[in-house]
Design a protein around this motif. Structure first.
Motif: not given
Ligand SMILES: Cc1cc2nc3c(=O)[nH]c(=O)nc-3n(C[C@H](O)[C@H](O)[C@H](O)COP(=O)(O)OP(=O)(O)OC[C@H]3O[C@@H](n4cnc5c(N)ncnc54)[C@H](O)[C@@H]3O)c2cc1C
Length: 470
Positions: A359-360, A363, A366-367, A417, A420-421
């Motif tokens: 998931d990291f 994400s 994409a960012r 990021e 966040r993870y």
């Protein structure tokens, strides 16, 4: 007291052979391995004994002179490089390089801090034991530096970080007092484990002068597979299977993207395309054991057979000889050099809860593409430990100063990021000068306050490696 007076005091106390003060003698000690940092110093001290380290630190503390401990200088965060202060003293451990003893009953090795890691691994091997700490810089880095940075490397999935291998250590505190913690006990539940504060402290609390390490049975029988995977999620499921089936024999679980392989095949010599076609990503798995080559190979082949059947990988090649095993490892080991040859890039050494890596990665990708169109990720690392080298190269056609102009914003995005993870902005390499700002902004305030209070308690004059970490 002027710098000249203080340097002369050091020379008087320790001798001209131990203290260098001439500009040309000091110059080689003022920059870091990557050439990113340069500093100044009034003297370089190269003691041979713990007492000389103690004398040096006591004098520095009295005069308020900053001390920068220096190991093999392979650290990637500028931790062993002095800042621009002209008063700095660089204290190198390179002459404290004796193995004090290897015990094959207690399975321990006691060595001075300046011993080169690779030499210690060979000494353990000669004694019929394994020192599992292993990294690409092992023939330059010193065990004191490895412990001061809590180094990791390729065998962490099985044996843990340096912290888990240290039984005891000896260190000189900024006051010149010697911390006599060089014990080899496996069990010692007598209060706070103070040595753990020095491990990973990056020279900010004292100078490590000797360490006692755990040894293990030799695991000379090795078997390697390179498996092609379609995604980090598939790599994760493969890891779960291998861990369940191979247990403690699982020694390395490394990941690299197809782009990393392309780089290696372009820039490195003596490497071969492992499959007839390219895949999105690869994992390199090593099993190791003390005996029985055939059984280990059979185990690996059967687990990989099951993985192919269960669609946990796309393709796989198992090493059939030592040369092939080394050839497969070379594909992983050459990535850093290949990326260096490719041009300027940004390095991030991060860790994540392993199950959140897919998931990291989705994400972050994409960012980054949204904010920095065309940026080229080269992602590899010690996946089994949740550790990724999340490296980014400039978009095709971008100016060569791309890293200088955009680097800070890109790193902010990556590390945001990571936070966040639930990850860490520094998995293995430490903080040094390089990551200090991010560290100070992202660390929990309570943890930071406790760290600062410990620093003040141990180093009230603030002489140990100022400007690093805290
Ligand atoms: C090609 C390459 C590959 C690498 N791979 C890995 C890897 O896989 N895993 C990993 O963890 N690291 C890796 N590193 C980073 C580096 O090798 C480690 O951080 C290593 O542990 C640093 O040891 P050193 O002796 O070179 O320390 P130095 O670079 O000299 O110092 C590092 C820090 O420790 C302090 N220090 C050094 N010696 C002492 C001492 N005796 N007492 C107190 N403080 C001290 C310094 O002040 C500095 O803050 C790699 C580096 C390179 C160049």
């Amino acid at each position: 007291m002027s710098s000249t007076d203080f340097a002369q005091r050091l020379v008087q106390a320790l001798g001209p052979d131990t203290v260098a003060t001439a500009e040309q003698d000091i110059a080689p000690w003022l920059s870091d391995w990557r050439g990113l940092y340069n500093g100044r110093a009034q003297a370089v001290v190269r003691p041979r004994r713990t007492e000389e380290v103690a004398t040096c630190l006591a004098l520095c503390q009295q005069a308020g002179v900053p001390v920068v401990p220096r190991g093999g200088n392979t650290g990637l965060c500028g931790g062993a490089t002095p800042d621009q202060g002209a008063a700095n003293v660089v204290l190198s451990l390179d002459r404290m390089n004796a193995v004090r003893g290897i015990d094959t009953i207690a399975n321990t090795l006691v060595a001075e801090a300046g011993c080169i890691l690779g030499n210690l691994r060979r000494a353990a091997q000669d004694a019929g034991r394994l020192l599992p700490l292993s990294l690409a810089a092992e023939d330059s880095s010193q065990i004191g530096g490895n412990v001061a940075t809590n180094a990791g490397g390729v065998n962490v999935v099985r044996y843990g970080m340096a912290r888990e291998l240290v039984l005891g250590l000896e260190a000189v505190l900024p006051t010149g007092e010697v911390f006599h913690g060089l014990r080899t006990l496996r069990k010692d539940n007598t209060g706070y484990d103070l040595k753990q504060l020095l491990i990973g402290s990056e020279g900010t609390l004292g100078v490590i002068t000797a360490v006692a390490l755990r040894l293990f049975p030799r695991a000379d029988v090795r078997s390697v597979v390179l498996a092609a995977v379609e995604s980090p999620a598939q790599a994760l499921r493969l890891f779960e299977l291998l861990y369940a089936k191979c247990g403690a024999r699982l020694q390395a679980f490394e990941y690299f993207s197809g782009d990393c392989l392309d780089l290696v095949l372009t820039h490195a010599e003596g490497v071969q395309e492992p499959f007839g076609q390219r895949y999105p990503a690869y994992v390199l798995v090593e099993l190791a054991d003390s005996a029985d080559d055939a059984a280990l190979n059979a185990l690996l082949e059967s687990v990989i057979g099951q993985a192919l059947e269960d669609e946990l990988c796309l393709d796989a090649v198992v090493s059939a000889s030592l040369a092939q095993l080394q050839g497969l490892w070379k594909l992983r080991e050459e990535i850093s050099e290949a990326q260096r040859a490719d041009g300027p890039h940004l390095k991030h050494d991060v860790s994540l809860p392993i199950e959140r890596i897919p998931d990291f990665m989705a994400s972050a990708q994409a960012r980054l593409q949204a904010q920095f169109s065309g940026i080229r990720p080269f992602i590899f690392g010690h996946f089994g430990d949740g550790n990724l080298h999340y490296n980014l190269s400039r978009p095709a056609g971008a100016p060569r100063d791309w890293a200088a102009t955009q680097g800070a914003a890109i790193t902010d995005a990556v590390l945001d990021e990571v936070n966040r993870y639930g990850g860490s902005i520094s998995a293995e390499h430490g903080i040094g000068q390089l990551k200090r700002d991010h560290f100070l902004h992202s660390k929990d305030p309570l943890e930071l306050r406790l760290m600062r209070e410990i620093k003040r308690l141990v180093d009230p004059a603030g002489i140990m490696n100022p400007g690093k970490l805290l």
